[in-house]
Structures are given as C-alpha cells and as structure tokens.
Design an enzyme around this catalytic site. Structure first.
Site, PDB file in Angstrom:
ATOM      1  N   ASP A 152       8.964   3.455  -0.584  1.00 19.09           N
ATOM      2  CA  ASP A 152       8.584   3.841   0.774  1.00 19.09           C
ATOM      3  C   ASP A 152       7.016   4.107   0.969  1.00 19.09           C
ATOM      4  O   ASP A 152       6.740   5.000   1.983  1.00 19.09           O
ATOM      5  CB  ASP A 152       9.522   5.089   1.221  1.00 19.09           C
ATOM      6  CG  ASP A 152       9.415   6.225   0.165  1.00 19.09           C
ATOM      7  OD1 ASP A 152       8.489   5.920  -0.719  1.00 19.09           O
ATOM      8  OD2 ASP A 152       9.806   7.331   0.479  1.00 19.09           O
ATOM      9  N   VAL A 176      10.176   7.051  -6.881  1.00 13.65           N
ATOM     10  CA  VAL A 176      10.330   8.236  -6.274  1.00 13.65           C
ATOM     11  C   VAL A 176      10.555   8.290  -4.763  1.00 13.65           C
ATOM     12  O   VAL A 176       9.787   7.626  -4.200  1.00 13.65           O
ATOM     13  CB  VAL A 176       8.849   9.057  -6.315  1.00 13.65           C
ATOM     14  CG1 VAL A 176       8.881  10.459  -5.834  1.00 13.65           C
ATOM     15  CG2 VAL A 176       8.356   9.265  -7.794  1.00 13.65           C
ATOM     16  N   HIS A 229       5.564   3.075  -9.364  1.00 14.38           N
ATOM     17  CA  HIS A 229       5.635   4.501  -9.344  1.00 14.38           C
ATOM     18  C   HIS A 229       5.910   4.836  -7.857  1.00 14.38           C
ATOM     19  O   HIS A 229       6.471   6.066  -7.493  1.00 14.38           O
ATOM     20  CB  HIS A 229       4.327   5.230  -9.523  1.00 14.38           C
ATOM     21  CG  HIS A 229       4.109   5.147 -11.004  1.00 14.38           C
ATOM     22  ND1 HIS A 229       3.113   6.065 -11.770  1.00 14.38           N
ATOM     23  CD2 HIS A 229       4.662   4.315 -12.125  1.00 14.38           C
ATOM     24  CE1 HIS A 229       3.340   6.066 -12.899  1.00 14.38           C
ATOM     25  NE2 HIS A 229       3.955   5.031 -13.276  1.00 14.38           N
ATOM     26  N   ASP A 230       5.900   3.916  -6.878  1.00 13.74           N
ATOM     27  CA  ASP A 230       6.362   4.218  -5.608  1.00 13.74           C
ATOM     28  C   ASP A 230       7.688   3.971  -5.549  1.00 13.74           C
ATOM     29  O   ASP A 230       8.671   5.070  -5.201  1.00 13.74           O
ATOM     30  CB  ASP A 230       5.935   3.037  -4.611  1.00 13.74           C
ATOM     31  CG  ASP A 230       6.099   3.217  -3.207  1.00 13.74           C
ATOM     32  OD1 ASP A 230       6.591   4.356  -2.490  1.00 13.74           O
ATOM     33  OD2 ASP A 230       6.321   2.271  -2.573  1.00 13.74           O
ATOM     34  N   ARG A 274       1.974  -1.483 -11.190  1.00 11.37           N
ATOM     35  CA  ARG A 274       2.324  -0.001 -11.858  1.00 11.37           C
ATOM     36  C   ARG A 274       2.742   0.943 -10.552  1.00 11.37           C
ATOM     37  O   ARG A 274       3.382   1.624 -10.358  1.00 11.37           O
ATOM     38  CB  ARG A 274       1.224   0.587 -12.596  1.00 11.37           C
ATOM     39  CG  ARG A 274       1.531   1.788 -13.200  1.00 11.37           C
ATOM     40  CD  ARG A 274       0.646   2.255 -14.293  1.00 11.37           C
ATOM     41  NE  ARG A 274       1.369   3.480 -15.140  1.00 11.37           N
ATOM     42  CZ  ARG A 274       0.638   4.628 -15.114  1.00 11.37           C
ATOM     43  NH1 ARG A 274      -0.666   4.599 -14.332  1.00 11.37           N
ATOM     44  NH2 ARG A 274       1.200   5.465 -15.531  1.00 11.37           N
ATOM     45  N   THR A 279      -4.457 -10.854 -25.327  1.00 14.63           N
ATOM     46  CA  THR A 279      -4.507 -11.515 -23.994  1.00 14.63           C
ATOM     47  C   THR A 279      -4.142 -10.612 -23.074  1.00 14.63           C
ATOM     48  O   THR A 279      -3.003 -10.423 -22.282  1.00 14.63           O
ATOM     49  CB  THR A 279      -3.370 -12.703 -23.724  1.00 14.63           C
ATOM     50  OG1 THR A 279      -2.130 -12.117 -24.327  1.00 14.63           O
ATOM     51  CG2 THR A 279      -3.934 -13.811 -24.641  1.00 14.63           C
ATOM     52  N   GLY A 288      12.379   6.120  -3.411  1.00 14.31           N
ATOM     53  CA  GLY A 288      12.472   4.668  -3.072  1.00 14.31           C
ATOM     54  C   GLY A 288      11.098   4.019  -2.682  1.00 14.31           C
ATOM     55  O   GLY A 288      10.337   4.722  -2.718  1.00 14.31           O
ATOM     56  N   ASP A 323       2.534 -12.523 -20.757  1.00 10.86           N
ATOM     57  CA  ASP A 323       3.256 -13.241 -21.666  1.00 10.86           C
ATOM     58  C   ASP A 323       4.173 -12.376 -22.499  1.00 10.86           C
ATOM     59  O   ASP A 323       4.267 -11.088 -22.191  1.00 10.86           O
ATOM     60  CB  ASP A 323       2.198 -14.125 -22.613  1.00 10.86           C
ATOM     61  CG  ASP A 323       1.117 -13.158 -23.317  1.00 10.86           C
ATOM     62  OD1 ASP A 323       1.648 -11.798 -23.670  1.00 10.86           O
ATOM     63  OD2 ASP A 323       0.152 -13.325 -23.445  1.00 10.86           O
ATOM     64  N   ASP A 357      -2.099  -5.409 -24.690  1.00 10.49           N
ATOM     65  CA  ASP A 357      -2.150  -6.471 -25.546  1.00 10.49           C
ATOM     66  C   ASP A 357      -3.532  -6.756 -25.836  1.00 10.49           C
ATOM     67  O   ASP A 357      -4.165  -7.404 -24.916  1.00 10.49           O
ATOM     68  CB  ASP A 357      -1.516  -7.570 -24.508  1.00 10.49           C
ATOM     69  CG  ASP A 357      -1.303  -9.075 -25.281  1.00 10.49           C
ATOM     70  OD1 ASP A 357      -1.949  -8.996 -26.280  1.00 10.49           O
ATOM     71  OD2 ASP A 357      -0.597  -9.589 -24.928  1.00 10.49           O
TER      72      ASP A 357
HETATM   73  C1  HEM Z   1       9.474   2.650 -19.340  1.00 12.80           C
HETATM   74  C2  HEM Z   1       8.901   3.803 -18.963  1.00 12.80           C
HETATM   75  C3  HEM Z   1       7.407   3.424 -18.776  1.00 12.80           C
HETATM   76  C4  HEM Z   1       6.407   4.320 -19.253  1.00 12.80           C
HETATM   77  C5  HEM Z   1       6.474   5.700 -19.802  1.00 12.80           C
HETATM   78  C6  HEM Z   1       5.183   3.987 -18.817  1.00 12.80           C
HETATM   79  C7  HEM Z   1       4.115   4.698 -18.973  1.00 12.80           C
HETATM   80  C8  HEM Z   1       2.692   4.009 -18.865  1.00 12.80           C
HETATM   81  C9  HEM Z   1       1.380   4.752 -19.326  1.00 12.80           C
HETATM   82  C10 HEM Z   1       1.389   6.058 -19.858  1.00 12.80           C
HETATM   83  C11 HEM Z   1       0.482   3.979 -18.654  1.00 12.80           C
HETATM   84  C12 HEM Z   1      -1.047   4.164 -19.259  1.00 12.80           C
HETATM   85  C13 HEM Z   1      -1.517   5.053 -17.977  1.00 12.80           C
HETATM   86  C14 HEM Z   1      -2.992   5.621 -18.074  1.00 12.80           C
HETATM   87  O1  HEM Z   1      -3.525   5.202 -18.900  1.00 12.80           O
HETATM   88  O2  HEM Z   1      -3.161   6.603 -17.565  1.00 12.80           O
HETATM   89  C15 HEM Z   1       1.147   2.633 -18.285  1.00 12.80           C
HETATM   90  C16 HEM Z   1       0.403   1.702 -17.687  1.00 12.80           C
HETATM   91  C17 HEM Z   1       1.033   0.691 -17.014  1.00 12.80           C
HETATM   92  N1  HEM Z   1       2.323   0.709 -16.707  1.00 12.80           N
HETATM   93 FE1  HEM Z   1       3.842   1.604 -17.450  1.00 12.80          FE
HETATM   94  N2  HEM Z   1       5.370   2.876 -17.960  1.00 12.80           N
HETATM   95  C18 HEM Z   1       6.747   2.439 -17.979  1.00 12.80           C
HETATM   96  C19 HEM Z   1       7.180   1.433 -17.453  1.00 12.80           C
HETATM   97  C20 HEM Z   1       6.449   0.443 -16.588  1.00 12.80           C
HETATM   98  C21 HEM Z   1       7.023  -0.539 -15.650  1.00 12.80           C
HETATM   99  C22 HEM Z   1       8.343  -0.495 -15.325  1.00 12.80           C
HETATM  100  C23 HEM Z   1       6.032  -0.987 -15.162  1.00 12.80           C
HETATM  101  C24 HEM Z   1       6.253  -2.080 -14.031  1.00 12.80           C
HETATM  102  C25 HEM Z   1       7.101  -3.061 -13.746  1.00 12.80           C
HETATM  103  C26 HEM Z   1       4.888  -0.546 -15.639  1.00 12.80           C
HETATM  104  C27 HEM Z   1       3.498  -1.130 -15.590  1.00 12.80           C
HETATM  105  C28 HEM Z   1       2.426  -0.549 -16.149  1.00 12.80           C
HETATM  106  C29 HEM Z   1       1.051  -1.466 -16.158  1.00 12.80           C
HETATM  107  C30 HEM Z   1       0.915  -2.802 -15.456  1.00 12.80           C
HETATM  108  C31 HEM Z   1       0.179  -0.519 -16.648  1.00 12.80           C
HETATM  109  C32 HEM Z   1      -1.091  -0.696 -16.774  1.00 12.80           C
HETATM  110  C33 HEM Z   1      -1.920  -0.162 -15.686  1.00 12.80           C
HETATM  111  C34 HEM Z   1      -3.468  -0.575 -15.364  1.00 12.80           C
HETATM  112  O3  HEM Z   1      -4.082  -1.358 -16.428  1.00 12.80           O
HETATM  113  O4  HEM Z   1      -4.392  -0.035 -14.655  1.00 12.80           O
HETATM  114  N3  HEM Z   1       4.945   0.386 -16.543  1.00 12.80           N
HETATM  115  N4  HEM Z   1       2.397   2.952 -18.202  1.00 12.80           N
END
Ligand code: HEM
Length: 265
Positions: free
Chosen positions: A19, A15, A11-12, A7, A188, A17, A193, A185
């Site tokens: 970097d 914003v 997020h890097d 994640r 798992t 690119g 998956d 999920d």
């Molecule tokens: C499509 C738009 C997306 C939105 C709106 C979004 C939003 C979020 C939010 C709200 C969370 C929970 C954060 C929290 O509890 O504070 C989250 C977790 C996460 N996001 Fe996204 N996300 C998006 C796309 C992505 C993408 C593209 C990736 C990576 C390729 C990603 C990877 C993850 C992962 C792995 C978590 C779990 C983090 C953890 O357990 O520490 N997400 N996301």
C-alpha cells in the site's frame, strides 16, 4: 538500484500490505516506517519512485498509485538484472497510514533463525518454499557490515576463508565500519542467478538469516533444488513475487491515490 527497489517492494508489502506505506516520510506530526531497524539507513530508492510518480502524474494525474508504481519497479528491476519477469496486477491504492510498530514486528531481521523467518512469512500467507525462493533476491545487491558482523565473527557454520575475507572490511569493533558494504554475491553482484544457493551450500551465506536456510534443517532440500535447477528458481521466484504483491491491497474506495509518494494527500 535495481536491488534497492526489489527490497523496497518487499518492505512495503510486509507491513500492512502493498500500500506504499513504506514510502511515507516522517514529519513532526507523522511517524512512518522508515526508522524501524530493518529500514533505518538501509532502504534506498524512494527518490526513484518519487520521480516515476511525478512523470506519471504529469500525463495522467490521480490514477496510478505509488504502491502500483513500486510493484512495477520491482518487476522491471528483476528484468534489468536478467532475472525473471511476470505480469503485474494493478489497481492497488495507497495507504493514508503507516505503522512503525508493525514494521518492527513484521519485517525479518538478519539475526533471525529459520523458525522465526518461516513464521514471519507464514503470517503473510507465504510458505517455507516461498521464503527460500524470495530470499534468492539476495543474489543481487549489498549489505552493510553492521548486518553481518555477528555472523562473520561468531557463527560456526561459515566457510573460514569467506569469514576472513569479509572481516577485512568489517572490523569486530562495534563502532567501526558499520556502513561498509559487501556484495551478497561477490562474483556476479548485479546479475540475477542461482549462485546464491550454491554459496549457501558452501557456507558462504552473507547474513545469518541466509545461512539458516541451509543448515541441516527442513529447507535444505529446497535450497539444493534451486541450486540444481535454475529454471525452477526463476519460475518460482516470479510466482512468489506475484503472490507477495497480492498481500492485502487497498481497493475500491479504501485509501487514496497519493499525489506524491512520500506524503499523504
Ligand atoms: C528472509 C528474510 C530477509 C532478511 C532477514 C533480509 C535482510 C536483509 C538485509 C539485512 C539486507 C542488507 C540491508 C543493509 O545493508 O542495510 C538485505 C538486502 C537486500 N534484500 Fe533482504 N532480507 C530478507 C528477505 C528478502 C526478500 C524476500 C527480498 C525480495 C524479494 C529481499 C531483497 C533484498 C535485496 C535486493 C537486498 C539488497 C539491497 C541493496 O543492495 O540495496 N530480501 N536484506
């Protein structure tokens, strides 16, 4: 922790690119990206990147950027949770700036609808299919109640049993339980998956922004495809991660190689 690093890389890159701008900590004279809504009390794993950087600097100082370390960490994290692997292109340099305003404008939020998500990915050079495949990263990791409260109390396209279950640890009162975590999920949570897509088709997406990917709109077929065929999900995820890692890198004499990842040299 694998989830946090994947994640953080996202997020890097979204914003300015890829970097390392997300890694810069606020100081009294510098405002970075860490306090924007999508990051505040939400991104984690920065100390792991700091530790990796310290180890690299000890043997080979001034060569490997924080942005590259974060990109490698995301790939290794995917491998660690039995997800796909890919070859990471290297040579990114680190920013000497960050942008709170761009972080606020460009990072997607859980409350957003499909058209907004498609637009935010499109301006980064990623199409709707890549939005769907990269969202598949939500097969691992967790989210805080505050990010899915509206969905479990107000959305109608949600499996009722799932909503009841999730409400137990996420009270409707806005001041309670905001930080309580739920896995994306539940079966798992630490394995990569394609169950994410099955959950979406059963109206069990955790975030509003997850469920909009399968809600009678133009991305339904892509979701159904990845649910049917996990090998295409793996291959497309890997390719999209490489593409995301290519967003606007600093090369040549732009930027710098930071000595520590949380601060500009
Ligand atoms: C499509 C738009 C997306 C939105 C709106 C979004 C939003 C979020 C939010 C709200 C969370 C929970 C954060 C929290 O509890 O504070 C989250 C977790 C996460 N996001 Fe996204 N996300 C998006 C796309 C992505 C993408 C593209 C990736 C990576 C390729 C990603 C990877 C993850 C992962 C792995 C978590 C779990 C983090 C953890 O357990 O520490 N997400 N996301």
């Amino acid at each position: 922790m694998a989830a946090s690093l994947i994640r953080l890389h996202f997020h890097d890159c979204f914003v300015l690119g890829c970097d390392g701008s997300v890694l810069l900590k606020d100081t009294p004279w510098f405002t970075g990206e860490q306090t924007t809504r999508a990051n505040n009390n939400s991104i984690r794993g920065m100390e792991i990147i700091d530790a990796a950087k310290q180890a690299v600097e000890a043997v080979c100082p001034g060569v490997v950027s924080c942005a590259d370390i974060l990109t490698l960490a995301a790939r290794d994290s995917s491998e660690y949770v039995k997800g796909p692997t890919w070859t990471v292109k290297l040579g990114r340099r680190d920013s000497t700036t960050a942008s709170l305003d761009l972080a606020t404008a460009d990072l997607p939020l859980a409350s957003e609808n499909l058209d907004d998500l498609i637009r935010k990915f499109y301006i980064k050079g990623l199409n709707a299919k890549e939005l769907v495949v990269l969202s598949g990263a939500h097969t691992i990791g967790q989210a805080r109640c505050v990010t899915f409260r509206d969905r479990i109390y107000n959305d109608t396209n949600i499996d009722p049993d799932f909503a009841i279950h999730r409400r137990r640890r996420c009270p409707s009162n806005n001041n309670e339980g905001n930080a309580n975590l739920a896995p994306f999920d539940p079966v798992t949570p630490n394995t990569f998956d394609n169950k994410y897509y099955r959950d979406l088709m059963e109206k069990r997406g955790l975030l509003h922004s997850d469920q909009v990917l399968f809600n009678g709109g133009k991305t339904d077929d892509i979701v159904a495809g990845y649910r049917r065929d996990s090998s295409s999900f793996y291959a497309d995820f890997a390719a999209a991660m490489v593409k995301m890692g290519d967003i606007n890198p600093l090369t040549g004499s732009s930027g710098q190689i930071r000595k520590i990842c949380s601060a500009i040299n």
